[in-house]
Scaffold this active site. Sequence first.
Site, short mmCIF file in Angstrom:
data_model
loop_
_atom_site.label_atom_id
_atom_site.label_comp_id
_atom_site.label_asym_id
_atom_site.label_seq_id
_atom_site.Cartn_x
_atom_site.Cartn_y
_atom_site.Cartn_z
N LYS A 170 -83.61 -109.02 78.74
CA LYS A 170 -82.47 -108.12 78.56
C LYS A 170 -81.16 -108.89 78.57
CE LYS A 170 -80.79 -105.82 82.17
NZ LYS A 170 -79.32 -105.77 82.36
N ARG A 199 -72.13 -102.33 81.69
CA ARG A 199 -71.04 -103.29 81.79
C ARG A 199 -71.12 -104.40 80.75
NH1 ARG A 199 -67.82 -102.94 86.04
NH2 ARG A 199 -67.16 -105.08 85.68
N ARG A 218 -67.50 -106.57 89.39
CA ARG A 218 -67.74 -107.60 88.39
C ARG A 218 -66.47 -107.69 87.54
NH1 ARG A 218 -73.94 -106.95 86.14
NH2 ARG A 218 -74.93 -106.36 88.08
N PRO A 219 -65.44 -108.37 88.02
CA PRO A 219 -64.15 -108.34 87.33
C PRO A 219 -64.21 -109.02 85.97
CG PRO A 219 -64.15 -109.98 89.10
CD PRO A 219 -65.42 -109.20 89.24
N VAL A 220 -63.40 -108.50 85.03
CA VAL A 220 -63.34 -109.08 83.69
C VAL A 220 -62.10 -109.94 83.51
CG1 VAL A 220 -64.68 -107.19 82.68
CG2 VAL A 220 -62.17 -107.02 82.77
N ILE A 245 -73.81 -113.30 96.02
CA ILE A 245 -73.26 -112.98 94.70
C ILE A 245 -72.58 -111.62 94.69
CG2 ILE A 245 -73.75 -112.82 92.24
CD1 ILE A 245 -74.21 -115.60 93.39
N ARG A 298 -83.54 -99.26 82.50
CA ARG A 298 -82.46 -100.08 81.95
C ARG A 298 -82.91 -101.52 81.73
NH1 ARG A 298 -78.48 -101.04 85.60
NH2 ARG A 298 -77.61 -102.32 83.95
#
Length: 422
Positions: free
Chosen positions: A22, A94, A123-125, A332, A402
Amino acid sequence: MDKLRITGGRRLQGEVDVSGAKNAALPELCATLLTDEQVMLTNVPRLRDIATMRSLLDHMGVQTRTHGERGGMSFHAAGALRPEAPYELVKTMRASVLVLGPLLARFGHARVSLPGGCAIGARPVDQHIKGLQAMGAEIVVEHGYMVARLPQGRSRLKGTRIATDMVTVTGTENLLMAACLAEGETVLENAAQEPEIPDLAEMLMAMGAKIEGHGSSRIHIQGVERLHGCQHQVVADRIEAGTFLCAVAATGGDVVLRHGRADHLEAVIDKLTEAGASIEAGDGFIRVRSEGRLKAQSFRTTEYPGFPTDMQAQFMALNCISQGTSTVTETIFENRFMHVNELMRLGARIQIDGKVAVVEGVERLSGATVMATDLRASASLVIAGLVAEGETVVDRIYHLDRGYDQMETKLRAIGADIERVK
């Protein structure tokens, strides 16, 4: 809403195919936006996240088709596309943020919704944005969208050196794809090294990209003016393989994983071997054998090639019925112990102190109704259900769908008493 009903205590034996990854297929679907020629992917897993990404590409105007039974899909991103990713599609996955780099690199502008919240933590971009800005992009965040464009008078991004503040898999993938069409050389420092990134790089190189160092912490990309079509096979899913390794180790048995890549799972295999499982690997297969209770193993999640956070919950389920006490340290994601309360409903003995879970192994678990909270938590509850006495019902398995291609069908084929119920 579907559920899984599992009756534990069955020994697993036989062979099972490992599906395509995936986490490789998703960025590779996005990479098809980089060319106006047709791209063919094979070994694409049949997953909810893949269907969502395909819907997003359809929305943009990409022609997508499914071919045959072996995970074949073709993509043709030609004509006047709509370089926009709306919130309605992005909110459920995401990884949709991975269209930002390809759209900006090829079309010079993009409007991509900020991804929604994530159950397992932030999970910042920001690293994606900072990297693309370093390549000359103008990006503003307004009304929940990242609106990116090239400065007036520029037709391409410009190559540069980018050192991310943290190791980020999707950030590395987004910047890698964008750099392929940039002007000049881009160097990605502190790049993620997960096997899915070299697989993406191999696909991009088949499209005509010039990349060196993929699989290391420093990647060099020499930009080209255009990319062409290609055919590429998605790499096998190391997390699915690792999940089945833990399931067999927990329940006992003898199973061969076809298409498994042991070289992508060294940290997990080392722990399973230390626990007492027998692992044999060769070209395109992994064989796991186990008998009796194993020895509990402590571990700490970290970036590849360390122990993967995506295997933490599954190995914890194995530790729950192993001999001895173990500590599991999650470095993490801050909320990745949500499966603990559900495992305790099955009789596990676990205490949490911040980022550390202390697991005291017990001789047996007992079946109960439990609820999945995220993708990998779902897998841990399935493993626990396979060893628990009596019946276990796992609710909210849309999380499982998923990321696992027909998991219950594969488990049933190797001896598990498991069925999907409406």
